[in-house]
Motif scaffolding. Sequence first.
Motif, PDB file in Angstrom:
ATOM      1  N   MET A  71       0.813  -1.211   0.000  1.00  0.00           N
ATOM      2  CA  MET A  71       0.000   0.000   0.000  1.00  0.00           C
ATOM      3  C   MET A  71       0.849   1.265   0.000  1.00  0.00           C
ATOM      4  SD  MET A  71      -3.064  -1.053   2.608  1.00  0.00           S
ATOM      5  CE  MET A  71      -4.088   0.263   1.963  1.00  0.00           C
ATOM      6  N   LEU A  72       2.140   1.115  -0.314  1.00  0.00           N
ATOM      7  CA  LEU A  72       3.036   2.261  -0.273  1.00  0.00           C
ATOM      8  C   LEU A  72       2.607   3.350  -1.249  1.00  0.00           C
ATOM      9  CD1 LEU A  72       5.599   3.490   0.901  1.00  0.00           C
ATOM     10  CD2 LEU A  72       6.911   2.301  -0.868  1.00  0.00           C
ATOM     11  N   LEU A  73       2.232   2.973  -2.464  1.00  0.00           N
ATOM     12  CA  LEU A  73       1.786   3.961  -3.446  1.00  0.00           C
ATOM     13  C   LEU A  73       0.521   4.677  -2.993  1.00  0.00           C
ATOM     14  CD1 LEU A  73       2.424   2.086  -6.823  1.00  0.00           C
ATOM     15  CD2 LEU A  73       3.788   3.909  -5.776  1.00  0.00           C
ATOM     16  N   PHE A  74      -0.374   3.938  -2.334  1.00  0.00           N
ATOM     17  CA  PHE A  74      -1.595   4.553  -1.815  1.00  0.00           C
ATOM     18  C   PHE A  74      -1.274   5.590  -0.745  1.00  0.00           C
ATOM     19  CE2 PHE A  74      -4.889   4.473   1.521  1.00  0.00           C
ATOM     20  CZ  PHE A  74      -5.946   5.005   0.807  1.00  0.00           C
ATOM     21  N   PHE A  75      -0.333   5.268   0.146  1.00  0.00           N
ATOM     22  CA  PHE A  75       0.059   6.220   1.184  1.00  0.00           C
ATOM     23  C   PHE A  75       0.691   7.467   0.575  1.00  0.00           C
ATOM     24  CE2 PHE A  75       0.685   2.265   3.970  1.00  0.00           C
ATOM     25  CZ  PHE A  75      -0.643   2.299   4.374  1.00  0.00           C
ATOM     26  N   ILE A  76       1.531   7.275  -0.440  1.00  0.00           N
ATOM     27  CA  ILE A  76       2.159   8.425  -1.111  1.00  0.00           C
ATOM     28  C   ILE A  76       1.101   9.295  -1.781  1.00  0.00           C
ATOM     29  CG2 ILE A  76       3.729   9.104  -2.956  1.00  0.00           C
ATOM     30  CD1 ILE A  76       5.376   6.613  -2.338  1.00  0.00           C
ATOM     31  N   PHE A  77       0.113   8.650  -2.395  1.00  0.00           N
ATOM     32  CA  PHE A  77      -0.961   9.399  -3.059  1.00  0.00           C
ATOM     33  C   PHE A  77      -1.768  10.217  -2.053  1.00  0.00           C
ATOM     34  CE2 PHE A  77      -5.467   9.506  -4.323  1.00  0.00           C
ATOM     35  CZ  PHE A  77      -5.367  10.278  -5.470  1.00  0.00           C
ATOM     36  N   ALA A  83      -1.107  17.323   0.921  1.00  0.00           N
ATOM     37  CA  ALA A  83      -0.056  18.345   0.952  1.00  0.00           C
ATOM     38  C   ALA A  83      -0.260  19.406  -0.114  1.00  0.00           C
ATOM     39  CB  ALA A  83       1.309  17.682   0.786  1.00  0.00           C
ATOM     40  N   ILE A  84      -0.794  19.017  -1.274  1.00  0.00           N
ATOM     41  CA  ILE A  84      -0.916  19.957  -2.389  1.00  0.00           C
ATOM     42  C   ILE A  84      -2.209  20.762  -2.326  1.00  0.00           C
ATOM     43  CG2 ILE A  84      -1.142  20.128  -4.902  1.00  0.00           C
ATOM     44  CD1 ILE A  84       0.723  17.707  -5.109  1.00  0.00           C
ATOM     45  N   GLY A 108       0.566  14.204   6.666  1.00  0.00           N
ATOM     46  CA  GLY A 108       1.184  13.278   7.608  1.00  0.00           C
ATOM     47  C   GLY A 108       0.183  12.662   8.560  1.00  0.00           C
ATOM     48  N   LEU A 109      -0.808  13.471   9.003  1.00  0.00           N
ATOM     49  CA  LEU A 109      -1.819  12.965   9.931  1.00  0.00           C
ATOM     50  C   LEU A 109      -2.709  11.920   9.281  1.00  0.00           C
ATOM     51  CD1 LEU A 109      -3.239  13.171  12.701  1.00  0.00           C
ATOM     52  CD2 LEU A 109      -4.643  15.022  11.744  1.00  0.00           C
TER      53      LEU A 109
END
Length: 259
Positions: A71-77, A83-84, A108-109
């Motif tokens: 799920m790393l890509l999901f977390f980055i998304f 953030a944006i 982050g939260l």
Amino acid sequence: MNELFFSYIPGTSFLHRLDPRTKLVSVMLFSIIVLRASSFQDMVLLSSIFIISALLAQLGIRHHLNSLRPMLLFFIFIFSVQAIFSEGERIFSMGPVGISSEGLWKGGLVTSRFILLVLFASLLVSTTLPSLLTLGIERMLRPLPLSLLGISSYDIAIMMSISMRFVPLLHGTLEQTAEAQVSRGMDLRHNPLKTIPSMAIPMIRNTLRMTEDLAMAMESRCYQGIHRTSMFELKMHKEDWLSLFIVASIVTLFFYLQI
């Protein structure tokens, strides 16, 4: 298949011995706290609870961290979107796109919430037999008047159990498909957009084949969602009541401090 991803790991730890209903209720209560967490102190508290629980499971922290990789890509998304697009004073700009300090905090939260939810779910699945997990869900849903909706607690329990079981199966199928495509000379990193169809089509075919095999197996065993028996008999012990008391105390303290 990667057996360390969202799969049951046999053991004799304290968490392994707990009743599945105790662990289900505890995970649900902790999930409520995770979704209500809104400060750095809350995240530290919840992370500490998870670390203590992981130590009680005696499986190692690394085992549970492995459940985050798919799920790393999901977390980055999720982090990038927050953030944006969050409002606030920008600390970095590139044309119409900018990142604010408030966006970084919100990203982050929100990402930390999803990470903790996955970690607690991994803790539940890795310390509970699938059959016991299904039985625990069924026992918890049995008092509800589900018959008015035309379903039974057995149906919901088996659907949830199958869904959780399919997660590691699909992950393993994805890894096998990727290895098969690489062995045929495909470079998955060169152009990811072009590799999506070559990965998606075999995944869909394998998933449909697995579901069809499962349906045929259930029909051949004359599966019915009513009046099912089990070889296990659930019984709450002192450790279960003590664990529920500790979890309830933590939840009560958390909401009291939020007031």
